[in-house]
Each structure stands twice: as structure tokens, then as C-alpha cells.
Write an enzyme that holds these catalytic residues in place. Structure first.
Site, short mmCIF file in Angstrom:
data_model
loop_
_atom_site.label_atom_id
_atom_site.label_comp_id
_atom_site.label_asym_id
_atom_site.label_seq_id
_atom_site.Cartn_x
_atom_site.Cartn_y
_atom_site.Cartn_z
N PRO A 1 -2.24 44.36 27.65
CA PRO A 1 -3.14 43.98 28.75
C PRO A 1 -3.18 42.47 28.98
O PRO A 1 -3.59 42.01 30.04
CB PRO A 1 -4.51 44.49 28.30
CG PRO A 1 -4.26 45.46 27.20
CD PRO A 1 -2.96 45.05 26.58
N GLU B 1 -6.60 48.49 19.32
CA GLU B 1 -7.18 47.30 19.93
C GLU B 1 -6.15 46.20 20.15
O GLU B 1 -6.43 45.19 20.77
CB GLU B 1 -8.34 46.77 19.08
CG GLU B 1 -9.56 47.67 19.11
CD GLU B 1 -10.01 48.01 20.52
OE1 GLU B 1 -10.28 47.07 21.30
OE2 GLU B 1 -10.08 49.20 20.85
N ARG C 1 16.16 51.46 38.39
CA ARG C 1 16.54 51.76 39.77
C ARG C 1 17.15 50.57 40.49
O ARG C 1 17.73 50.72 41.56
CB ARG C 1 15.38 52.36 40.54
CG ARG C 1 14.19 51.46 40.68
CD ARG C 1 12.98 52.24 41.15
NE ARG C 1 13.20 52.91 42.44
CZ ARG C 1 13.35 52.27 43.59
NH1 ARG C 1 13.29 50.96 43.64
NH2 ARG C 1 13.54 52.94 44.71
N ASP D 1 13.11 49.34 50.70
CA ASP D 1 11.84 49.49 50.00
C ASP D 1 10.86 48.39 50.37
O ASP D 1 11.25 47.24 50.52
CB ASP D 1 12.03 49.39 48.47
CG ASP D 1 12.52 50.70 47.87
OD1 ASP D 1 12.60 51.68 48.62
OD2 ASP D 1 12.80 50.70 46.67
C1 9D3 Z 1 -8.43 44.31 27.38
C2 9D3 Z 1 -8.93 45.47 26.59
N1 9D3 Z 1 -8.93 45.20 25.13
C3 9D3 Z 1 -10.26 44.69 24.77
C4 9D3 Z 1 -10.64 44.83 23.37
C5 9D3 Z 1 -8.70 46.43 24.40
C6 9D3 Z 1 -7.46 47.15 24.72
C7 9D3 Z 1 -7.44 48.09 25.74
C8 9D3 Z 1 -6.31 48.84 25.97
C9 9D3 Z 1 -6.34 46.97 23.94
C10 9D3 Z 1 -5.21 47.73 24.19
C11 9D3 Z 1 -5.22 48.65 25.19
C12 9D3 Z 1 -4.04 49.48 25.41
N2 9D3 Z 1 -3.31 49.11 26.63
C13 9D3 Z 1 -2.08 48.65 26.57
O1 9D3 Z 1 -1.53 48.57 25.48
C14 9D3 Z 1 -1.41 48.22 27.77
C15 9D3 Z 1 -1.86 48.14 29.12
C16 9D3 Z 1 -3.11 48.45 29.74
O2 9D3 Z 1 -4.07 48.92 29.14
N3 9D3 Z 1 -3.21 48.23 31.09
C17 9D3 Z 1 -2.19 47.74 31.84
N4 9D3 Z 1 -1.03 47.41 31.30
C18 9D3 Z 1 -0.88 47.61 29.96
S1 9D3 Z 1 0.50 47.26 29.10
C19 9D3 Z 1 -0.12 47.75 27.67
#
Ligand code: 9D3
Length: 253
Positions: free
Chosen positions: A90, A117, A155, A170
Site C-alpha cells: 500500500p 500488517e 498485454r 485503448d
Molecule cells: C495502509 C494499511 N496498513 C495500515 C496498518 C495495513 C495494511 C493493509 C493492507 C497492510 C497491508 C495490507 C495488504 N495490502 C497489500 O499488501 C497491497 C495493496 C493494497 O492493500 N491496496 C492496493 N494495492 C496494494 S499492493 C499490496
């Protein structure tokens, strides 16, 4: 292109590899997708991949050792200058069409799917070359994002799409010959197929007219209007003709 995916859920990728574009790209030799179970790179009896965060707090964090062992094992198979180690997270930069195009320059990508996490920061700082997010919403892990990265990238490999034209047209594709700062196109215009009348709803007359110049103009205007209404941010990057500008002026008025 070769993708090495490191995950605790290798089974997750079954359906996407058995269908559609990725399956075809693998069958034709354009892409190879290798799945690696992170637990195979642990050394303890319980195959432990995670542990509690130092400093306290909820949830679990991926330990560094199995991830380092996995990546270093894969890296030692073959020494490629273009190898990139991507962590789906994230905190990553948002995936865009331009970002996907840039990834196709690598011969091989290692994709690390996080869970829980997060991942020990020493992985991020000393192993990973790119951190990628697919959008500002919370998912449970990097598996779905890794699949998205692979689909968006594969792609773009020449020869993967049967019809090379559909890629050029596209939304978001780089217009042929456009300068590098022009990365995104317009949203698509509405599409219709038979029947010409369904319930009380008719297909726009112009599409049935056979007048190709009028059809081209209608489609261009629809695309401009939809983009202006829904995604005005995209318009700043699109090369506009005099005719386009006049139409947008008329809409604004
Ligand atoms: C920002 C949220 N974090 C706060 C403690 C916790 C967290 C949430 C979700 C940590 C890891 C995850 C898992 N998500 C991913 O690994 C992830 C992801 C996503 O949640 N949203 C958009 N793109 C991606 S790429 C990897």
C-alpha cells in the site's frame, strides 16, 4: 518476460493462469510465470514466515530471512541486469499505464506479495527495487495486485494481443508518436451492437448511418465529453485538435 511470484498462497493464482490473456501468453512463450511458496524458503519445523512487530501493535509482520532466501535463490539462477524486485504494498507508487509500459523493459520481475500488517523494513530497503500499489483502497495482501501487474504488463508485450490495433486504441494508451509526457488518452466512447432497438432504447442514429466521417466525429466528441465530465484530470495530457477544442468550449458553455 519471466515473472517470479513469491507468495504464501501460490494456489491463489490458479484461475488467472488457466484463463485468457496470461494463459495464452504463457502458451505462446511470451511470458513465463513461476510461483514460489514463501514457506519453502523457511528453515524451521513450523515453516514460519511472520512474527510480532517490534514495539508492539496489532497483527504480524513478514520476517526478513525467508524473503531474502527466496529472492537470493532466484537471483542466483541467472544474472540479469534488468532484474527488478517488486514489492506489492500500500506504500508503493500507484500503478499506471506508463508504469506498466516501463516494466516491460525488464526481462524478469520478481514480485513479492505481502500479507498481514506488512514486511520487515530491511526487505524494503535492501532487497526491493520498486514498491507498487494498485490503488488507494485496502486489500488483504499483494496477490491480487501482483496478478494486476502481470496482466497489465503482459498485454503490452508485442505479439501477445492477437489484434495489435486494439492496444493502440485503448484508453490510456500512449498515442503513437506522442512525446513521453503524453501518457494518457481519452476514455472510450459508448459502444453498441445489435439489436438497433432494445425495449424502448434506440442505438444513436448516426451509428446506423454508414457515414464514416460523421461516425468518427460523433465518437471523438463522445470520448471528449465523457472524459471532460468524469475524468477531467486526463484531458490535460491529451493532444487536442482545433476541432476538439471547439467542442470542449461548446460543452463548457
Ligand atoms: C495502509 C494499511 N496498513 C495500515 C496498518 C495495513 C495494511 C493493509 C493492507 C497492510 C497491508 C495490507 C495488504 N495490502 C497489500 O499488501 C497491497 C495493496 C493494497 O492493500 N491496496 C492496493 N494495492 C496494494 S499492493 C499490496
Amino acid at each position: 518476460m519471466t515473472f517470479d511470484v513469491i507468495t504464501i498462497f501460490p494456489g491463489f493464482f490458479g484461475s488467472i493462469l488457466e484463463h485468457g490473456l496470461l494463459k495464452r501468453a504463457m502458451a505462446s512463450g511470451h511470458a513465463a510465470i513461476r510461483l514460489h511458496d514463501l514457506r519453502d524458503y523457511t528453515e524451521d519445523r513450523h515453516r514460519t514466515v511472520d512474527d510480532r512487530p517490534f514495539g508492539g501493535g496489532p497483527g504480524m509482520v513478514f520476517k526478513p530471512e525467508p524473503i531474502f532466501r527466496a529472492v537470493e535463490t532466484l537471483r542466483s539462477e541467472k544474472h540479469e541486469k534488468s532484474l527488478r524486485v517488486i514489492l506489492l504494498s500500500p506504500q508503493g507508487r500507484l500503478l499506471t499505464q506508463a508504469g506498466a509500459e516501463e516494466l516491460t523493459r525488464a526481462e524478469r520481475l520478481i514480485l513479492i506479495c505481502g500479507r498481514y500488517e506488512g514486511v520487515d523494513q530491511r526487505v524494503v530497503e535492501n532487497l526491493v527495487t520498486d514498491e507498487i500499489s494498485i490503488g488507494d483502497y485496502v486489500l488483504s495482501g499483494g496477490e491480487l495486485p501482483a496478478a494486476v501487474v502481470m496482466e497489465a504488463t503482459v498485454r503490452l508485450i508485442p505479439g501477445v494481443l492477437g489484434n495489435e490495433e486494439s492496444r493502440e486504441q485503448d484508453s490510456f494508451a500512449v498515442p503513437a508518436g506522442a512525446p513521453p509526457e503524453v501518457r494518457q488518452g481519452l476514455l472510450d466512447c459508448p459502444q453498441y451492437t445489435r439489436p438497433a432497438q432494445f425495449r424502448d432504447w434506440n442505438v444513436p442514429e448516426v451509428l446506423l448511418s454508414g457515414n464514416h466521417e460523421q461516425i468518427r466525429q460523433w465518437r471523438r466528441r463522445q470520448a471528449l465529453e465523457e472524459t471532460w465530465r468524469r475524468r477531467p484530470d486526463l484531458l490535460a495530457h491529451v493532444p487536442l485538435s482545433e476541432e476538439d477544442r471547439r467542442w470542449l468550449e461548446a460543452l463548457r458553455a
